[in-house]
Design an enzyme around this catalytic site. Structure first.
Site, PDB file in Angstrom:
ATOM      1  N   MET A 154      -9.257   7.732  -0.657  1.00 47.20           N
ATOM      2  CA  MET A 154     -10.546   7.913   0.572  1.00 47.20           C
ATOM      3  C   MET A 154     -10.971   9.373   0.305  1.00 47.20           C
ATOM      4  O   MET A 154     -10.046  10.049   0.011  1.00 47.20           O
ATOM      5  CB  MET A 154      -9.525   7.974   2.057  1.00 47.20           C
ATOM      6  CG  MET A 154      -9.314   6.485   2.031  1.00 47.20           C
ATOM      7  SD  MET A 154      -7.958   7.072   3.591  1.00 47.20           S
ATOM      8  CE  MET A 154      -6.934   5.528   3.963  1.00 47.20           C
ATOM      9  N   MET A 166     -12.420   3.627  -1.020  1.00 46.59           N
ATOM     10  CA  MET A 166     -12.751   3.968   0.227  1.00 46.59           C
ATOM     11  C   MET A 166     -13.695   5.377   0.622  1.00 46.59           C
ATOM     12  O   MET A 166     -13.933   6.558   1.198  1.00 46.59           O
ATOM     13  CB  MET A 166     -12.055   4.250   0.776  1.00 46.59           C
ATOM     14  CG  MET A 166     -11.576   2.775   1.569  1.00 46.59           C
ATOM     15  SD  MET A 166     -10.220   2.945   2.478  1.00 46.59           S
ATOM     16  CE  MET A 166      -8.563   2.333   1.625  1.00 46.59           C
ATOM     17  N   ASP A 182      -4.467   3.770  -2.247  1.00 46.89           N
ATOM     18  CA  ASP A 182      -6.400   3.250  -1.073  1.00 46.89           C
ATOM     19  C   ASP A 182      -6.126   5.238  -1.108  1.00 46.89           C
ATOM     20  O   ASP A 182      -5.393   5.929  -1.409  1.00 46.89           O
ATOM     21  CB  ASP A 182      -5.826   3.775   0.397  1.00 46.89           C
ATOM     22  CG  ASP A 182      -5.767   2.302   0.866  1.00 46.89           C
ATOM     23  OD1 ASP A 182      -6.286   1.567   0.424  1.00 46.89           O
ATOM     24  OD2 ASP A 182      -4.250   2.433   1.251  1.00 46.89           O
ATOM     25  N   HIS A 222      -1.063  -1.018  -4.143  1.00 49.77           N
ATOM     26  CA  HIS A 222      -2.606  -1.075  -3.634  1.00 49.77           C
ATOM     27  C   HIS A 222      -2.721   0.599  -3.830  1.00 49.77           C
ATOM     28  O   HIS A 222      -1.265   1.209  -3.021  1.00 49.77           O
ATOM     29  CB  HIS A 222      -2.373  -2.021  -2.019  1.00 49.77           C
ATOM     30  CG  HIS A 222      -4.153  -2.072  -1.672  1.00 49.77           C
ATOM     31  ND1 HIS A 222      -5.354  -2.839  -2.103  1.00 49.77           N
ATOM     32  CD2 HIS A 222      -4.460  -1.045  -0.912  1.00 49.77           C
ATOM     33  CE1 HIS A 222      -5.902  -2.138  -1.261  1.00 49.77           C
ATOM     34  NE2 HIS A 222      -5.608  -1.530  -0.820  1.00 49.77           N
ATOM     35  N   MET A 266     -11.736  -6.871   5.215  1.00 50.05           N
ATOM     36  CA  MET A 266     -11.350  -5.795   5.517  1.00 50.05           C
ATOM     37  C   MET A 266     -10.400  -6.571   7.066  1.00 50.05           C
ATOM     38  O   MET A 266     -11.424  -6.070   7.715  1.00 50.05           O
ATOM     39  CB  MET A 266     -11.257  -4.650   6.097  1.00 50.05           C
ATOM     40  CG  MET A 266     -11.891  -3.338   4.959  1.00 50.05           C
ATOM     41  SD  MET A 266     -10.080  -3.249   4.037  1.00 50.05           S
ATOM     42  CE  MET A 266      -9.180  -2.088   5.382  1.00 50.05           C
ATOM     43  N   HIS A 273      -8.576   0.671  -3.890  1.00 47.83           N
ATOM     44  CA  HIS A 273      -9.551   0.595  -3.366  1.00 47.83           C
ATOM     45  C   HIS A 273      -9.815   1.413  -2.784  1.00 47.83           C
ATOM     46  O   HIS A 273      -9.288   3.080  -2.538  1.00 47.83           O
ATOM     47  CB  HIS A 273      -8.623  -0.541  -1.956  1.00 47.83           C
ATOM     48  CG  HIS A 273      -9.235  -0.054  -0.966  1.00 47.83           C
ATOM     49  ND1 HIS A 273      -8.888  -0.837   0.277  1.00 47.83           N
ATOM     50  CD2 HIS A 273     -10.799  -0.607  -0.373  1.00 47.83           C
ATOM     51  CE1 HIS A 273      -9.944  -0.450   1.086  1.00 47.83           C
ATOM     52  NE2 HIS A 273     -11.183  -0.614   0.227  1.00 47.83           N
ATOM     53  N   SER A 321       0.951  -1.441  -0.078  1.00 45.47           N
ATOM     54  CA  SER A 321      -0.344  -0.034  -0.056  1.00 45.47           C
ATOM     55  C   SER A 321       0.793   1.220   0.038  1.00 45.47           C
ATOM     56  O   SER A 321       1.629   1.472   1.396  1.00 45.47           O
ATOM     57  CB  SER A 321      -0.623  -0.190   1.449  1.00 45.47           C
ATOM     58  OG  SER A 321      -1.642   1.499   1.217  1.00 45.47           O
ATOM     59  N   GLY A 355       1.444  -2.381   4.322  1.00 44.65           N
ATOM     60  CA  GLY A 355       2.159  -0.738   3.782  1.00 44.65           C
ATOM     61  C   GLY A 355       2.728  -0.809   4.943  1.00 44.65           C
ATOM     62  O   GLY A 355       4.773  -1.053   4.285  1.00 44.65           O
ATOM     63  N   SER A 356       3.008  -0.205   5.980  1.00 45.49           N
ATOM     64  CA  SER A 356       4.736   0.412   6.778  1.00 45.49           C
ATOM     65  C   SER A 356       5.311  -1.628   7.018  1.00 45.49           C
ATOM     66  O   SER A 356       6.412  -1.367   6.947  1.00 45.49           O
ATOM     67  CB  SER A 356       4.369  -0.179   8.350  1.00 45.49           C
ATOM     68  OG  SER A 356       3.111  -0.719   8.867  1.00 45.49           O
ATOM     69  N   PHE A 410      -6.809   4.435   7.828  1.00 48.62           N
ATOM     70  CA  PHE A 410      -5.969   4.893   8.405  1.00 48.62           C
ATOM     71  C   PHE A 410      -5.054   3.965   8.506  1.00 48.62           C
ATOM     72  O   PHE A 410      -5.281   2.947   8.291  1.00 48.62           O
ATOM     73  CB  PHE A 410      -5.829   5.400   9.718  1.00 48.62           C
ATOM     74  CG  PHE A 410      -6.326   5.993   9.865  1.00 48.62           C
ATOM     75  CD1 PHE A 410      -6.320   7.973  10.229  1.00 48.62           C
ATOM     76  CD2 PHE A 410      -8.175   6.336  10.774  1.00 48.62           C
ATOM     77  CE1 PHE A 410      -7.243   8.877   9.988  1.00 48.62           C
ATOM     78  CE2 PHE A 410      -8.947   7.218  10.901  1.00 48.62           C
ATOM     79  CZ  PHE A 410      -8.318   8.959  10.818  1.00 48.62           C
ATOM     80  N   GLY A 411      -3.936   4.028   7.775  1.00 54.14           N
ATOM     81  CA  GLY A 411      -3.136   2.658   7.985  1.00 54.14           C
ATOM     82  C   GLY A 411      -1.979   2.655   8.926  1.00 54.14           C
ATOM     83  O   GLY A 411      -3.010   3.121  10.059  1.00 54.14           O
ATOM     84  N   GLY A 412      -1.127   1.448   9.710  1.00 51.92           N
ATOM     85  CA  GLY A 412      -0.588   0.940  11.166  1.00 51.92           C
ATOM     86  C   GLY A 412      -1.243   0.843  12.040  1.00 51.92           C
ATOM     87  O   GLY A 412      -1.094   0.461  13.163  1.00 51.92           O
ATOM     88  N   ASP A 458      -6.559  -6.428   4.176  1.00 50.11           N
ATOM     89  CA  ASP A 458      -6.165  -5.130   3.603  1.00 50.11           C
ATOM     90  C   ASP A 458      -6.501  -4.432   5.288  1.00 50.11           C
ATOM     91  O   ASP A 458      -7.010  -5.352   6.079  1.00 50.11           O
ATOM     92  CB  ASP A 458      -6.476  -4.820   3.248  1.00 50.11           C
ATOM     93  CG  ASP A 458      -6.354  -3.126   3.454  1.00 50.11           C
ATOM     94  OD1 ASP A 458      -5.012  -2.836   3.823  1.00 50.11           O
ATOM     95  OD2 ASP A 458      -7.092  -2.086   2.324  1.00 50.11           O
ATOM     96  N   GLY A 459      -5.160  -4.780   5.664  1.00 48.95           N
ATOM     97  CA  GLY A 459      -4.871  -4.385   7.544  1.00 48.95           C
ATOM     98  C   GLY A 459      -3.862  -4.646   8.410  1.00 48.95           C
ATOM     99  O   GLY A 459      -4.326  -6.305   8.921  1.00 48.95           O
ATOM    100  N   GLY A 460      -3.048  -4.348   9.289  1.00 46.92           N
ATOM    101  CA  GLY A 460      -2.327  -4.956  10.175  1.00 46.92           C
ATOM    102  C   GLY A 460      -2.004  -6.257  10.037  1.00 46.92           C
ATOM    103  O   GLY A 460      -1.009  -6.891  10.307  1.00 46.92           O
TER     104      GLY A 460
END
Length: 221
Positions: free
Chosen positions: A36, A67, A34, A32, A136, A65, A9, A196-197, A142-144, A174-176
């Site tokens: 928003m 959002m 995002d 990816h 999700m 994606h 991401s 992402g991170s 939010f990322g992270g 997607d996420g974490g």
């Protein structure tokens, strides 16, 4: 075993040097992106003009994606740009079946996303109209954020439905996503992973992508 895909991401990238940041993830399967709107989610990122510029310089296809509110109105525009995959949220679409068909008609892979608390069962009949289902694993916006293990049973149920339908639909999370959580998501049945991170926070993003892919493949065997 089906293909295992890693989609970094760019929400975690350095937007001032975005073209260079895209080059750092050349080992990935897609980028990816995002989008928003500060309405569907409480954050504002980028829109169609910037996505068009990213598309022009990216060495990888774009996995967009959305959002955003009123996905029925805006999603097809991203397909028309040439994005390989466009994912809208079920919660933001008034006519998801029509929208999925419209995305495909414009040459994009049609994806549908579900928030963590949105059940998958009401949408299983739509799987033949989709190319990807995104579960999700954090609240979008939010990322992270930390991975929500409460989503694992839903991933399993979605994976069972995908297999029952012939396994054609990609199951994305997607996420974490980290070296640890990707294992749990892959064991539950996911095959496409947004990170992402875990990628852009690594000293060597290419090596991080390879490690994530290897961990997911091992968990799926």
């Amino acid at each position: 075993m089906s293909r295992t895909c890693i989609h970094p991401s760019i929400l975690s990238a350095d937007f001032v040097n975005l073209e260079a940041e895209l080059g750092r993830i050349a080992a990935a399967d897609a980028v990816h992106v995002d989008v928003m709107d500060n309405h569907f989610v409480p954050n504002l990122t980028l829109g169609m003009p910037l996505v068009e510029r990213i598309l022009a310089v990216s060495p990888l296809p774009l996995d967009v994606h959305l959002m955003i509110e009123d996905a029925d109105r805006w999603a097809a525009g991203y397909a028309e740009l040439g994005c390989e995959s466009v994912t809208f949220h079920a919660e933001a679409a008034r006519a998801p079946l029509k929208l999925a068909r419209e995305l495909r008609a414009h040459g994009a892979r049609a994806g549908m996303a579900l928030r963590p608390a949105t059940p998958v069962e009401p949408y299983l009949d739509l799987l033949p109209e989709l190319d990807m289902l995104l579960v999700m694993t954090v609240e979008p916006g939010f990322g992270g954020q930390a991975f929500l293990d409460v989503t694992l049973p839903k991933i399993r149920r979605a994976a069972e439905a995908v297999r029952a339908g012939g396994g054609r639909v990609a199951l994305q999370v997607d996420g974490g996503i980290t070296q640890e959580t990707i294992v749990r998501a892959a064991e539950a049945g996911a095959d496409t992973f947004v990170a992402g991170s875990a990628v852009y926070g690594a000293e060597d993003p290419g090596a991080a992508i390879t490690a994530l892919r290897g961990a997911a493949r091992a968990a799926r065997t």
